[in-house]
Design a protein around this motif. Structure first.
Motif, PDB file in Angstrom:
ATOM      1  N   LEU A  25      27.669  45.343  52.325  1.00  0.00           N
ATOM      2  CA  LEU A  25      28.338  46.145  51.289  1.00  0.00           C
ATOM      3  C   LEU A  25      28.741  45.259  50.116  1.00  0.00           C
ATOM      4  O   LEU A  25      28.561  45.647  48.952  1.00  0.00           O
ATOM      5  N   LYS A  26      29.258  44.077  50.411  1.00  0.00           N
ATOM      6  CA  LYS A  26      29.661  43.167  49.338  1.00  0.00           C
ATOM      7  C   LYS A  26      28.473  42.774  48.473  1.00  0.00           C
ATOM      8  O   LYS A  26      28.600  42.707  47.250  1.00  0.00           O
ATOM      9  N   ARG A  27      27.329  42.511  49.108  1.00  0.00           N
ATOM     10  CA  ARG A  27      26.130  42.158  48.331  1.00  0.00           C
ATOM     11  C   ARG A  27      25.697  43.303  47.416  1.00  0.00           C
ATOM     12  O   ARG A  27      25.352  43.102  46.254  1.00  0.00           O
ATOM     13  N   ILE A  28      25.724  44.528  47.957  1.00  0.00           N
ATOM     14  CA  ILE A  28      25.345  45.701  47.162  1.00  0.00           C
ATOM     15  C   ILE A  28      26.296  45.864  45.976  1.00  0.00           C
ATOM     16  O   ILE A  28      25.867  46.048  44.838  1.00  0.00           O
ATOM     17  N   LEU A  29      27.601  45.785  46.253  1.00  0.00           N
ATOM     18  CA  LEU A  29      28.596  45.955  45.186  1.00  0.00           C
ATOM     19  C   LEU A  29      28.538  44.820  44.169  1.00  0.00           C
ATOM     20  O   LEU A  29      28.742  45.048  42.977  1.00  0.00           O
ATOM     21  N   GLU A  34      28.510  43.510  39.117  1.00  0.00           N
ATOM     22  CA  GLU A  34      28.295  42.254  38.387  1.00  0.00           C
ATOM     23  C   GLU A  34      29.607  41.499  38.181  1.00  0.00           C
ATOM     24  O   GLU A  34      30.240  41.099  39.133  1.00  0.00           O
ATOM     25  N   ASN A  35      30.053  41.324  36.958  1.00  0.00           N
ATOM     26  CA  ASN A  35      31.233  40.514  36.669  1.00  0.00           C
ATOM     27  C   ASN A  35      32.521  41.139  37.227  1.00  0.00           C
ATOM     28  O   ASN A  35      33.453  40.436  37.588  1.00  0.00           O
ATOM     29  N   TRP A  39      36.964  41.214  41.245  1.00  0.00           N
ATOM     30  CA  TRP A  39      38.216  41.904  41.560  1.00  0.00           C
ATOM     31  C   TRP A  39      38.096  42.804  42.788  1.00  0.00           C
ATOM     32  O   TRP A  39      39.016  43.565  43.100  1.00  0.00           O
ATOM     33  N   TYR A  40      36.981  42.718  43.490  1.00  0.00           N
ATOM     34  CA  TYR A  40      36.773  43.543  44.685  1.00  0.00           C
ATOM     35  C   TYR A  40      37.872  43.316  45.721  1.00  0.00           C
ATOM     36  O   TYR A  40      38.364  44.252  46.338  1.00  0.00           O
ATOM     37  N   ARG A  41      38.264  42.068  45.922  1.00  0.00           N
ATOM     38  CA  ARG A  41      39.271  41.739  46.929  1.00  0.00           C
ATOM     39  C   ARG A  41      40.604  42.415  46.604  1.00  0.00           C
ATOM     40  O   ARG A  41      41.317  42.848  47.502  1.00  0.00           O
ATOM     41  N   PRO A 106      40.718  35.995  40.881  1.00  0.00           N
ATOM     42  CA  PRO A 106      39.334  36.338  41.212  1.00  0.00           C
ATOM     43  C   PRO A 106      38.694  35.283  42.102  1.00  0.00           C
ATOM     44  O   PRO A 106      38.880  34.088  41.903  1.00  0.00           O
ATOM     45  N   LEU A 107      37.987  35.739  43.102  1.00  0.00           N
ATOM     46  CA  LEU A 107      37.282  34.845  44.019  1.00  0.00           C
ATOM     47  C   LEU A 107      35.851  34.710  43.555  1.00  0.00           C
ATOM     48  O   LEU A 107      35.124  35.684  43.476  1.00  0.00           O
ATOM     49  N   GLU A 108      35.490  33.509  43.233  1.00  0.00           N
ATOM     50  CA  GLU A 108      34.110  33.264  42.826  1.00  0.00           C
ATOM     51  C   GLU A 108      33.236  33.203  44.071  1.00  0.00           C
ATOM     52  O   GLU A 108      33.672  32.758  45.134  1.00  0.00           O
ATOM     53  N   VAL A 109      31.997  33.627  43.952  1.00  0.00           N
ATOM     54  CA  VAL A 109      31.062  33.663  45.069  1.00  0.00           C
ATOM     55  C   VAL A 109      30.836  32.246  45.594  1.00  0.00           C
ATOM     56  O   VAL A 109      30.723  31.301  44.827  1.00  0.00           O
ATOM     57  N   HIS A 110      30.783  32.119  46.903  1.00  0.00           N
ATOM     58  CA  HIS A 110      30.527  30.858  47.617  1.00  0.00           C
ATOM     59  C   HIS A 110      31.596  29.805  47.347  1.00  0.00           C
ATOM     60  O   HIS A 110      31.344  28.619  47.401  1.00  0.00           O
TER      61      HIS A 110
END
Length: 192
Positions: A25-29, A34-35, A39-41, A106-110
């Motif tokens: 789900l996270k990958r899809i969202l 995108e940018n 803020w998903y978390r 914001p949490l940056e990917v990886h």
């Protein structure tokens, strides 16, 4: 009927918790948002808080049905277990940025690293271990059917939650997590 609804509320909470934390789900969202994905978390945290508040209000308005008669011993043991659980939750949270955990930064990917020190060197899921102690302590102190439902729903969910969480961790950290998993028990430490 009130207690069935309380159990169903926990089922909704735990189901959403696992669904919203799923890597797929996270990958899809992430692709769609995108940018804004950073803020998903925060959205995840707000949904969790809203649901927990609803469950808390629901539990407070249910007429109390006593399962366990109160005594000095159950009060003391309940406070002690909940206190130990709170210490474990607090100590296990020290390795995380609270702002990032809640989604306020914001949490940056990886950006995350696998934590294997402190309590995490003894058990893989100290946060869950602490929650078990808190819920068990609350049950011993309150002795109500609703507190038993809180504890029972947590215990029923944990194997499922751990399964999905560890699936995400394997996808994120690969062989490093496999080695950590084989060396460290999930919730109960090895005493040797």
């Amino acid at each position: 009927m009130n207690y069935v609804l309380l159990g169903l509320s926990w089922a909704v909470f735990y189901s959403l918790h696992s669904f919203l934390a799923a890597t797929k789900l996270k990958r899809i969202l992430q692709g769609k948002l995108e940018n804004a994905y950073k803020w998903y978390r925060l959205v995840y945290t707000l949904i969790s808080i809203f649901l927990i508040l609803g469950i808390t209000i629901q539990a407070l308005v249910i007429p109390k049905t006593i399962l366990l008669s109160k005594s000095v011993f159950t009060d003391y043991l309940g406070y002690m277990l909940a206190g130990f659980g709170t210490i474990i939750v607090t100590k296990s949270s020290k390795n995380y940025s609270l702002k990032r955990f809640l989604g306020l930064a914001p949490l940056e990917v990886h950006e995350e690293a696998l934590i294997t020190t402190s309590l995490y060197s003894k058990i893989r899921h100290p946060l869950y271990a602490g929650l078990i102690l808190i819920f068990l302590g609350y049950f011993l102190f309150a002795g109500t059917l609703s507190s038993a439902i809180h504890l029972g729903c947590l215990l029923l969910y944990l194997p499922v939650g751990i399964y999905f969480e560890e699936k995400n961790l394997v996808a994120q950290f690969g062989e490093t997590y496999h080695k950590y998993k084989s060396a460290t028990p999930p919730i109960i430490p090895r005493f040797r």
